[in-house]
Structures are given as C-alpha cells and as structure tokens.
Write a protein that holds these residues in place. Structure first.
Motif, PDB file in Angstrom:
ATOM      1  N   GLU A 175       9.082  -6.279 -11.046  1.00 32.70           N
ATOM      2  CA  GLU A 175       9.648  -5.158 -11.792  1.00 32.70           C
ATOM      3  C   GLU A 175       8.745  -4.812 -12.963  1.00 32.70           C
ATOM      4  N   THR A 218       3.637   5.167 -22.954  1.00 35.02           N
ATOM      5  CA  THR A 218       4.782   6.079 -22.958  1.00 35.02           C
ATOM      6  C   THR A 218       4.595   7.275 -22.028  1.00 35.02           C
ATOM      7  N   GLU A 219       3.371   7.495 -21.566  1.00 24.85           N
ATOM      8  CA  GLU A 219       2.987   8.658 -20.755  1.00 24.85           C
ATOM      9  C   GLU A 219       3.102   9.966 -21.526  1.00 24.85           C
ATOM     10  N   THR A 228       9.090   0.717 -17.562  1.00 29.08           N
ATOM     11  CA  THR A 228       9.001   2.174 -17.400  1.00 29.08           C
ATOM     12  C   THR A 228       9.370   2.814 -18.732  1.00 29.08           C
ATOM     13  N   PRO A 229       8.726   3.910 -19.099  1.00 27.33           N
ATOM     14  CA  PRO A 229       7.591   4.528 -18.414  1.00 27.33           C
ATOM     15  C   PRO A 229       6.320   3.704 -18.624  1.00 27.33           C
TER      16      PRO A 229
END
Length: 481
Positions: free
Chosen positions: A359, A29-30, A362-363
């Motif tokens: 692809e 998730t950052e 994200t995140p």
C-alpha cells in the motif's frame, strides 16, 4: 504559484524569449509549485555572448582571486542550508536527511575547488625536465573558455557544483542549464552570484527543456566545451551536436552497477550496505548498485535480511520525520519504473518483494522497493538502467564467476565489494571495470576523488584534480635556455 519566466544573464534577470511554460510539480502532493519557461535559442545566444564578454577579465584573475568567490558560494550555501534542504525535498521528493547530504556535498565541492584554484597559481610556468640541452620548457594551464553545463534532476545543487566549481576555478565562464524538473533549488546560484559580486557574465543560468535550451546550448558555436550529466540517449545527442564544431565534451551517463557479496560477509551488515546502494534517493542514482551478485552459501540469509529491511522502510512525506523513502521525482519516472516491473511479469522473474503489492501513500509518485532473485542475465531488468528502487540478484559460486558477471555490462560507473577478508576484497575490486569501487562501505563520494566510469558510463572524470583538468587546456612554451 510562481511563474519563472526569466533567465539570469549578465547578472540580470531578463524575460525569456520562450513562450512555452512547463509545470514544476511537488512529487509528494502532485501539486504544481511553479511554472518555468521552456526557454528559447535566443536566450542561449544572449547568455553565450555575456559569457564571452566576461571571459578575458575572469581568466586574467589569479587562482587565489577566483578562489575567494568560490569560498563565497560555499559560505552562502551554508547560511541557507536548512531552507535549501527543505526546498530540495519539496521539489525532488528525497527525504530531508538525503537532501542534507546533498547540500553538504555541494558546499564541500566549492570549498575544495577554491583550494584547487589557489594551487593552480603555483603550477603555472613550472619547468619541464628535458633531456635536450639548451632548451627550456615551461608548462601553463589555460581555461577552455566558455562552457555549457547541463545538469540532471536527481541531485539538485550537487551536480551543478561538480561542474560549476571547477569551471570557475579554472577561469572559464559558464552557461548553466539546470533540469526543468527541479529548477527551484538551482535558482539560488544566481542569487549567490549577485551576493558575492561575481563579475557580470561569469555565470549565466538558463531555465528550459532540451528543445528550448539544451540542444541550442550543445550546438552553439560560441561554446568551447559541453559538460553533460544524464541519460545515454541525450548524452549521445549532446556529443553529436558538439562534434559539429569539434568542441570538447564531458559526459557522465548511465550505470548498471554491481554489488558483490562474498560468503565470508556478515549477512546483516551486508544487507545494510545493499539497501543503501540501491534504495537511496528511491534508486534514482546513476551509481545505484542494482545488480546483486551474492555467493550461494550466503544467499538465503541475505535475501531474508533484505526482505525484512524492505518491509520496514517507511514510505511517506519526505518533510516528515520518520519517512525513510519519499516519492519518485516525477510521474514520468514512476511510470517508467512500473514499465520494468511489467516486463518482470512477462519474463516470469521471481519477486522476493514486489513494490506494487504494498500500500502506497496517496497522493504522490510513490513506489515501494522491489527485489528479484535468480534473475537471468538475459533479462532486461538485469541489463538496463531502471533508475528506480529495483534490485536484481543472482547467486555465484566463486570470485571468478562474480567478477565475470560484474564486468559483463555495457556500463562501468561504480561497484561495491563486501568481503570480510580485506586483501581478497581489494583483489576483487582491482579487477572490476568501474570508475569507483567501494569496499565494505556505503557509497561515499568525496570531492578529492574522481567520479566517472568505463564504457558507456561516459567520457572524462568529475571531482578531484581530474575535474579541474576537464576545464583546462595544457600549454607548453619552449625557449632557448
């Protein structure tokens, strides 16, 4: 958000003297999960002093008594298994199945060294056969003393078990520095130490980075031995620091391991083993078989099978069922791997699959697997440890060429041989310069067998009886018969 500003010293959590704090990031998730202290040399002084106070009483226990504590660690980890698997995945980014394998490995390690501690009792005072008459010699095994244990971020709780379990079994006391990148799972070791009533000072756990804890620990005059797992650059710095006091070192460092696929192999089965050898834990494994040496007669079907499997890998949240690969553990590591892919562009390498072309979720610090074929041996990607999901392949004409290229490396940690003829496979394996070689298998790591490598892959061995020996000094007493 947690603020982890305390160190575990002498069975107490005490405030670190360090003022710097480091973010602990969820690589999926950052998001910042916590802030952890960077540590301070004063923390090291306090922990080493506590370990020295605890050493005489801990050393005086029998191996059987120390074994009971190790069994306690194994049982406590088992009770927490599900929670620790999720915590490891959250902090490290590996999928749940891989985190589960890790935890089972750690549990097995504590149990194995509980047995080794008991067996150590029987070895004490053994008579040494002599040719000289009138003299008796007996052999004893004493603990090295206070040990500094420094572990990496890619296998939380595993590499700490590989060091801590044999050290405690031998009668050493320890100062453990887990990685500042993945400190959350390792904190449970302090909790368990209190739970099993481990004597104060036997285990001291210090959070921090290289500046705050690592370097002061490696150079501390009160440390009798340092055991380090990590990069060659840092390992060499640890060795230099330990040299000042003529302290012992064990180093488990880098790898650039080969996987040899001979022409009689089944390409579909071989592809499964190749995938497991390089893309497990997103390639963040020192033994990753990142150099593929494939016989030219089977190269095309093998590359086709690999491409199909790479395309089928599901990248995603490691906590979600169906994810085959999570993110890399940090933005720094992802960017380092991307740097090698840029070098591949500069060198004009032929990509079967380029991880940048897919692809990505994200995140998160995601990077899909890459596969290059016909890579020159002069390529940096062929020679250097990338520590990410990147596989480089070359075709070979026969066994001799495969063995020569496999051994033409600065490293010698591990290797895999895939060959239907078992006798031939074994003959090839015996000629490879590697500490561990798998034959027609995924990368099994067992507590009974050694771990470590030739050349720049390190000094010494972990696991098995050799792992225990790393924390023992041999003593002989000679007396008139």
């Amino acid at each position: 958000m947690q603020v982890l500003n305390q160190q575990f010293i002498d069975n107490h959590w005490v405030a670190s003297r360090g003022e710097r704090r480091l973010p602990v990031v969820n690589p999926t998730t950052e998001e910042t999960l916590a802030e952890v202290t960077a540590g301070h040399p004063d923390d090291v002084d306090a922990a080493v002093a506590a370990a020295h106070r605890a050493l005489p009483a801990w050393q005086a226990l029998s191996g059987a008594e120390r074994a009971a504590y190790l069994e306690g660690f194994a049982e406590a980890l088992s009770r927490r298994r599900d929670a620790l698997v999720r915590l490891s995945s959250t902090n490290n980014g590996k999928v749940l199945a891989e985190a589960g394998i890790d935890l089972d490995d750690a549990i097995a390690c504590y149990r194995y060294y509980a047995g080794e501690a008991r067996r150590l009792d029987a070895r004490q005072g053994q008579v040494v056969p002599l040719e000289m008459e009138g003299v008796e010699a007996r052999c004893y095994h004493d603990p090295v003393g206070v040990v500094g244990l420094i572990t990496p971020w890619n296998f939380p709780l595993v590499t700490s078990a590989w060091k801590l379990a044999p050290a405690l079994a031998a009668g050493c006391t320890a100062v453990l520095k887990p990685s500042e990148v993945t400190p959350l799972p390792e904190r449970v070791l302090a909790e368990i130490a209190l739970e099993v009533k481990l004597p104060a000072g036997v285990l001291n756990l210090l959070h921090g980075d290289g500046e705050g804890i690592g370097a002061p620990l490696a150079s501390h005059p009160g440390i009798d031995k340092v055991s380090f797992t990590g990069s060659n650059r840092v390992g060499e710095a640890v060795m230099r620091a330990a040299a000042a006091g003529t302290r012992g070192v064990s180093l488990e460092l880098g790898g650039k391991s080969p996987i040899l696929v001979m022409e009689d192999a089944d390409p579909e089965q071989a592809a499964d083993w190749v995938m497991a050898g390089i893309y497990f834990n997103a390639g963040q494994i020192c033994s990753a078989t990142s150099r593929l040496l494939v016989h030219r007669d089977i190269a095309e079907p093998l590359y086709a099978a690999l491409a199909k499997r790479i395309d089928a890998l599901a990248l995603g949240d490691p906590l979600v069922d169906g994810s085959d690969m999570g993110p890399l553990t940090s933005a720094r590591q992802r960017d380092a791997v991307l740097g090698y892919l840029a070098i591949a562009d500069q060198e004009g390498l032929t990509a079967v699959r380029d991880g940048r072309r897919r692809e990505m979720p994200t995140p998160g610090f995601f990077l899909a697997p890459s596969l290059y074929r016909d890579v020159p041996v002069t390529s940096r990607l062929w020679q250097e440890e990338i520590f990410g999901p990147v596989l480089c392949g070359r075709s070979v004409a026969d066994d001799e060429e495969a063995i020569t290229l496999a051994n033409a490396s600065d490293f010698g940690l591990a290797a895999t041989v895939i060959c239907r003829d078992k006798a031939r496979a074994s003959a090839i394996a015996r000629r490879l310069q590697s500490g561990t070689t798998w034959i027609n298998s995924e990368q099994l790591v067992l507590p009974q067998t050694s771990w470590g490598g030739f050349k720049r892959s390190g000094i010494g061995r972990e696991l098995g009886p050799w792992g225990l020996a790393a924390y023992l000094e041999v003593k002989h007493c000679l007396i008139p018969a």
